[in-house]
Design an enzyme around this catalytic site. Sequence first.
Site, mmCIF file in Angstrom:
data_model
loop_
_atom_site.group_PDB
_atom_site.id
_atom_site.type_symbol
_atom_site.label_atom_id
_atom_site.label_comp_id
_atom_site.label_asym_id
_atom_site.label_seq_id
_atom_site.Cartn_x
_atom_site.Cartn_y
_atom_site.Cartn_z
ATOM 1 N N GLY A 87 -14.977 43.446 77.117
ATOM 2 C CA GLY A 87 -15.201 44.723 77.808
ATOM 3 C C GLY A 87 -14.900 44.637 79.289
ATOM 4 O O GLY A 87 -14.587 43.579 79.830
ATOM 5 N N ARG A 90 -15.618 43.704 85.018
ATOM 6 C CA ARG A 90 -15.540 43.869 86.482
ATOM 7 C C ARG A 90 -14.579 44.993 86.862
ATOM 8 O O ARG A 90 -14.115 45.057 87.986
ATOM 9 C CB ARG A 90 -15.112 42.572 87.147
ATOM 10 N N LYS A 105 -10.826 47.251 90.118
ATOM 11 C CA LYS A 105 -11.078 45.914 89.559
ATOM 12 C C LYS A 105 -11.780 45.050 90.604
ATOM 13 O O LYS A 105 -11.286 44.909 91.724
ATOM 14 C CB LYS A 105 -9.756 45.264 89.144
ATOM 15 N N ASP A 117 -19.716 37.635 87.809
ATOM 16 C CA ASP A 117 -20.374 38.313 88.937
ATOM 17 C C ASP A 117 -19.798 39.703 89.193
ATOM 18 O O ASP A 117 -20.175 40.369 90.161
ATOM 19 C CB ASP A 117 -20.256 37.456 90.204
ATOM 20 N N ARG A 168 -6.136 49.926 90.390
ATOM 21 C CA ARG A 168 -5.021 49.928 89.430
ATOM 22 C C ARG A 168 -4.881 51.301 88.777
ATOM 23 O O ARG A 168 -5.879 52.003 88.588
ATOM 24 C CB ARG A 168 -5.249 48.943 88.297
ATOM 25 N N ARG A 175 -6.471 48.841 75.196
ATOM 26 C CA ARG A 175 -5.902 47.541 74.831
ATOM 27 C C ARG A 175 -5.954 47.341 73.315
ATOM 28 O O ARG A 175 -6.726 48.018 72.627
ATOM 29 C CB ARG A 175 -6.774 46.424 75.453
ATOM 30 N N ASP A 244 -7.046 41.015 74.355
ATOM 31 C CA ASP A 244 -7.732 41.967 75.239
ATOM 32 C C ASP A 244 -6.902 42.269 76.485
ATOM 33 O O ASP A 244 -7.253 43.161 77.254
ATOM 34 C CB ASP A 244 -9.121 41.437 75.641
ATOM 35 N N ASN A 245 -5.817 41.530 76.680
ATOM 36 C CA ASN A 245 -4.944 41.788 77.829
ATOM 37 C C ASN A 245 -3.642 42.459 77.416
ATOM 38 O O ASN A 245 -2.693 42.494 78.190
ATOM 39 C CB ASN A 245 -4.623 40.474 78.560
ATOM 40 N N ASP A 254 -3.295 43.439 83.384
ATOM 41 C CA ASP A 254 -4.162 42.280 83.645
ATOM 42 C C ASP A 254 -3.400 41.101 84.222
ATOM 43 O O ASP A 254 -3.265 40.045 83.611
ATOM 44 C CB ASP A 254 -4.924 41.865 82.375
HETATM 45 P P1 AMP Z 1 -9.497 38.257 82.075
HETATM 46 O O1 AMP Z 1 -9.199 36.853 81.662
HETATM 47 O O2 AMP Z 1 -9.472 38.477 83.568
HETATM 48 O O3 AMP Z 1 -8.665 39.252 81.356
HETATM 49 O O4 AMP Z 1 -11.031 38.528 81.660
HETATM 50 C C1 AMP Z 1 -11.541 38.347 80.376
HETATM 51 C C2 AMP Z 1 -12.888 38.988 80.297
HETATM 52 O O5 AMP Z 1 -13.797 38.411 81.223
HETATM 53 C C3 AMP Z 1 -12.920 40.491 80.556
HETATM 54 O O6 AMP Z 1 -13.903 41.050 79.745
HETATM 55 C C4 AMP Z 1 -13.306 40.554 82.018
HETATM 56 O O7 AMP Z 1 -13.921 41.779 82.347
HETATM 57 C C5 AMP Z 1 -14.305 39.416 82.110
HETATM 58 N N1 AMP Z 1 -14.391 38.852 83.462
HETATM 59 C C6 AMP Z 1 -13.490 38.062 84.091
HETATM 60 N N2 AMP Z 1 -13.928 37.733 85.321
HETATM 61 C C7 AMP Z 1 -15.105 38.337 85.481
HETATM 62 C C8 AMP Z 1 -16.064 38.388 86.544
HETATM 63 N N3 AMP Z 1 -15.890 37.742 87.697
HETATM 64 N N4 AMP Z 1 -17.183 39.125 86.338
HETATM 65 C C9 AMP Z 1 -17.393 39.776 85.189
HETATM 66 N N5 AMP Z 1 -16.550 39.767 84.165
HETATM 67 C C10 AMP Z 1 -15.425 39.060 84.295
HETATM 68 MG MG MG Z 2 -8.410 40.993 80.931
#
Ligand code: AMP
Ligand code: MG
Length: 488
Positions: A87, A90, A105, A117, A168, A175, A244-245, A254
């Site tokens: 989900g 961030r 983002k 965080d 963005r 997705r 998810d990306n 992403d």
């Molecule tokens: P990503 O690899 O950036 O596509 O992220 C994969 C998942 O981790 C997604 O659900 C993002 O929302 C979550 N995510 C990545 N970094 C953070 C962060 N710093 N805080 C909260 N969720 C994160």
């Molecule tokens: Mg992602």
Amino acid sequence: MAFPLQGGDTYQSIAPTPLPEPYWVGFSSTLGRELGIALNEDGLPVDPLWLSVLSGNALATKKHTFSNPIATAYSGHQFGIWAGQLGDGRAILLGDIGPYEIQLKGSGITRYSRMGDGRAVLRSSIREFLGSEAMYALGVPTSRALAVTGSKKPVMRETLETAAVCTRLAPSFLRVGHFEHYAAARQTEYLKQLADYLLNIHYQECQDGEDPYLSLFAAISRRSAELVAHWQSVGFCHGVLNSDNISILGLTIDYGPFGMMDRFQMDHICNHSDSQGRYAYHRQPQIMHWNMACLAGGMLPLFEMKYSTEDAQQKLQTALEHFPNQYREAWLQRFRAKLGLQEDHVNDFTLIENLLQLMHQNRVDFTTTFRLFAQIQSQANYQSNPLRDYFIDRPAFDGWMQSYIDRLKLEKQSDLNRQNAILSTNPKFILRNYLAQRAIELAQQDDFSEVQKLLHILEDPFAEQLEYQAYAAPPPKELEDIALSCSS
Ligand code: AMP
Ligand code: MG
């Protein structure tokens, strides 16, 4: 609100967490103008509320109100393994602007943040901002980026960094993972709402067939095959092709540890956390196909409403089997164009493959090599062409070049026509890692001029822009292998 689902745990209504004392790091005046935002002589919004909105400190400008910000639920396969619910951990969807959804983002914790965080660091936000706009200018389908706002707020990654928010835009941020989420929960009603929304808004051409959901799946799969062919043709490595990306609209989304290749290496890995090379350059097509199988799984319950499970699987399987050919066709078209070839000839596939092998063996710079093809004359001797100097294995290069010259004889167009086509297909300027890194290091010292300058250059990647010649150069040896971690 464009997000098509209502109720249950489909999303959380949540306002962004304010970013303390924000400032502009980057702003795309081109996109701002396209959205009708009034800009001052520095190319920044006249209305100071834009800075507040795009840093998560307000929900309205003088003209726009974003009254229902949300974070959406989705699931996904990460590095080939089912990860369950992920989900928008961030990212917060503010609402609509023009033809786009607008998303912040790095704008704070949501229900989907898990251990995170909710923040993004300056470095990765600048990369996403420049990466998206550079890809857009190359003509590759992508989410756009309007701005990066920064703050002195500390954020802990491997070291202490500072927070930033990247704005963005995309017609939809849905997705593959959205479908997987509701398929896993057997919530077919939500799948139906997602699919109907896509048919109504984004895939209207699929509405009228005998089986609109099957046409929809086939269309998403085709767009994704074409997208990945486009990536290969500009040397783009995504880095984290988890389901998810993967955009449901066939967009690049992403931007994490992505990279534009400098020296060509078939098995180049841009994400240093990807130790197995799952997402290496030459595996991207296969991985995208795999992601389309995830989408098929995500849409399966929709088909089971109408067919037996076996028939439903069979239909999706048959549609999925078109992917490799669609990819191959799109790839051929892209690379033919890169070589300035208009006609289709049976040996083109081998001609291109052989060139890529040669480029790989000689580790030549991908972008400048293709651009130099504009200097090849079909009648003249190519021995003095600078392209030849790129290749250490001259006999192999000469052999290949002879086959290219022979192939040119089958073209009806003039040399001039071909040369112009090559220059408008093969960019001079790409977002090389070392250029991004230099802009980031300056930004970390509060000098944002290089971010804006790079944006400006990358917005016109096919033009000569002689005053920026240095920005077309491959990296100096010591900056060739900048490590990009997954952390962002
Ligand atoms: P990503 O690899 O950036 O596509 O992220 C994969 C998942 O981790 C997604 O659900 C993002 O929302 C979550 N995510 C990545 N970094 C953070 C962060 N710093 N805080 C909260 N969720 C994160
Ligand atoms: Mg992602």
